[in-house]
Design an enzyme around this catalytic site. Sequence first.
Site, PDB file in Angstrom:
ATOM      1  N   CYS A  86       0.831  -1.196   0.000  1.00  0.00           N
ATOM      2  CA  CYS A  86       0.000   0.000   0.000  1.00  0.00           C
ATOM      3  C   CYS A  86       0.875   1.259   0.000  1.00  0.00           C
ATOM      4  O   CYS A  86       1.506   1.553  -1.008  1.00  0.00           O
ATOM      5  CB  CYS A  86      -0.974  -0.034   1.180  1.00  0.00           C
ATOM      6  SG  CYS A  86      -2.378   1.092   1.002  1.00  0.00           S
ATOM      7  N   HIS A 203      -3.691  -5.646   1.158  1.00  0.00           N
ATOM      8  CA  HIS A 203      -3.007  -5.979   2.412  1.00  0.00           C
ATOM      9  C   HIS A 203      -3.084  -7.474   2.733  1.00  0.00           C
ATOM     10  O   HIS A 203      -3.953  -7.906   3.506  1.00  0.00           O
ATOM     11  CB  HIS A 203      -3.642  -5.189   3.557  1.00  0.00           C
ATOM     12  CG  HIS A 203      -3.405  -3.725   3.491  1.00  0.00           C
ATOM     13  ND1 HIS A 203      -2.308  -3.123   4.066  1.00  0.00           N
ATOM     14  CD2 HIS A 203      -4.123  -2.730   2.910  1.00  0.00           C
ATOM     15  CE1 HIS A 203      -2.366  -1.812   3.853  1.00  0.00           C
ATOM     16  NE2 HIS A 203      -3.447  -1.548   3.152  1.00  0.00           N
ATOM     17  N   GLU A 205      -1.238  -9.052   4.708  1.00  0.00           N
ATOM     18  CA  GLU A 205      -0.932  -9.245   6.131  1.00  0.00           C
ATOM     19  C   GLU A 205      -2.173  -9.254   7.007  1.00  0.00           C
ATOM     20  O   GLU A 205      -2.129  -9.690   8.162  1.00  0.00           O
ATOM     21  CB  GLU A 205       0.043  -8.160   6.618  1.00  0.00           C
ATOM     22  CG  GLU A 205      -0.553  -6.781   6.847  1.00  0.00           C
ATOM     23  CD  GLU A 205      -0.667  -5.933   5.603  1.00  0.00           C
ATOM     24  OE1 GLU A 205      -0.922  -4.714   5.746  1.00  0.00           O
ATOM     25  OE2 GLU A 205      -0.526  -6.464   4.476  1.00  0.00           O
TER      26      GLU A 205
END
Length: 230
Positions: A86, A203, A205
Amino acid sequence: MKTALVIFPGTNRERDVAIALAQASGRQPRLVWHRETELGDVDLAVLPGGFSHGDYLRCGAMAAQSPIMPALRAFAARGGLILGICNGFQILTEAGLLPGALLRNAGLRFISRDCHLRVERAGTAFTRLYAQGQVFRAPMAHGDGNYFASAETVARLEGEGRVAFRYVSASGELTPGANMNGSLNAIAGVYSENLRVLGLMPHPEDLVDPLMGGTDGRPLFDGLMHALAA
């Protein structure tokens, strides 16, 4: 796997990435403040998401001038692995470590929702645990994720297999609705020439544990551990 998380004023996703890295490697990452000038002895550097310097000027433009950036460039030149997520992707493009730029979303609105990504190149350090063409879910949260590059650059990325991921439907189809930010060729992530630097807007994660609602992003981080252990 020894990792470093590079933190800028306004970074806000470092804890999420730290969880993913610790889960994959069994070790906590080193936190590197942007005013430091050395990464330390690490195998992987990650630039997490957020709003570095409040996204003033252009997203990532001020962070790209930080004291830590020469060390990151030297690390990349030595073949070090770098992941920008990002805002980290935006910083890498502003720093010239990845081609292109991230523009305002096509609808001129901040997007915060899940998307689906298709793996366009398997077998890299980042995608070795994904299959070619595999579709996985990832949250997206950005106002400037519209990937843009010159026609020549895009042709080179496509021809060299440097498009990492594309925005697709849940069934893997390229559709206008799936490409929510309007990125050229539905590009969600790109590689450097040596495939050792990756930037992507969504994302992964945030989906590495069932308690987060899924584990679609975990293969990226586990794959990095496998690649470094090989």
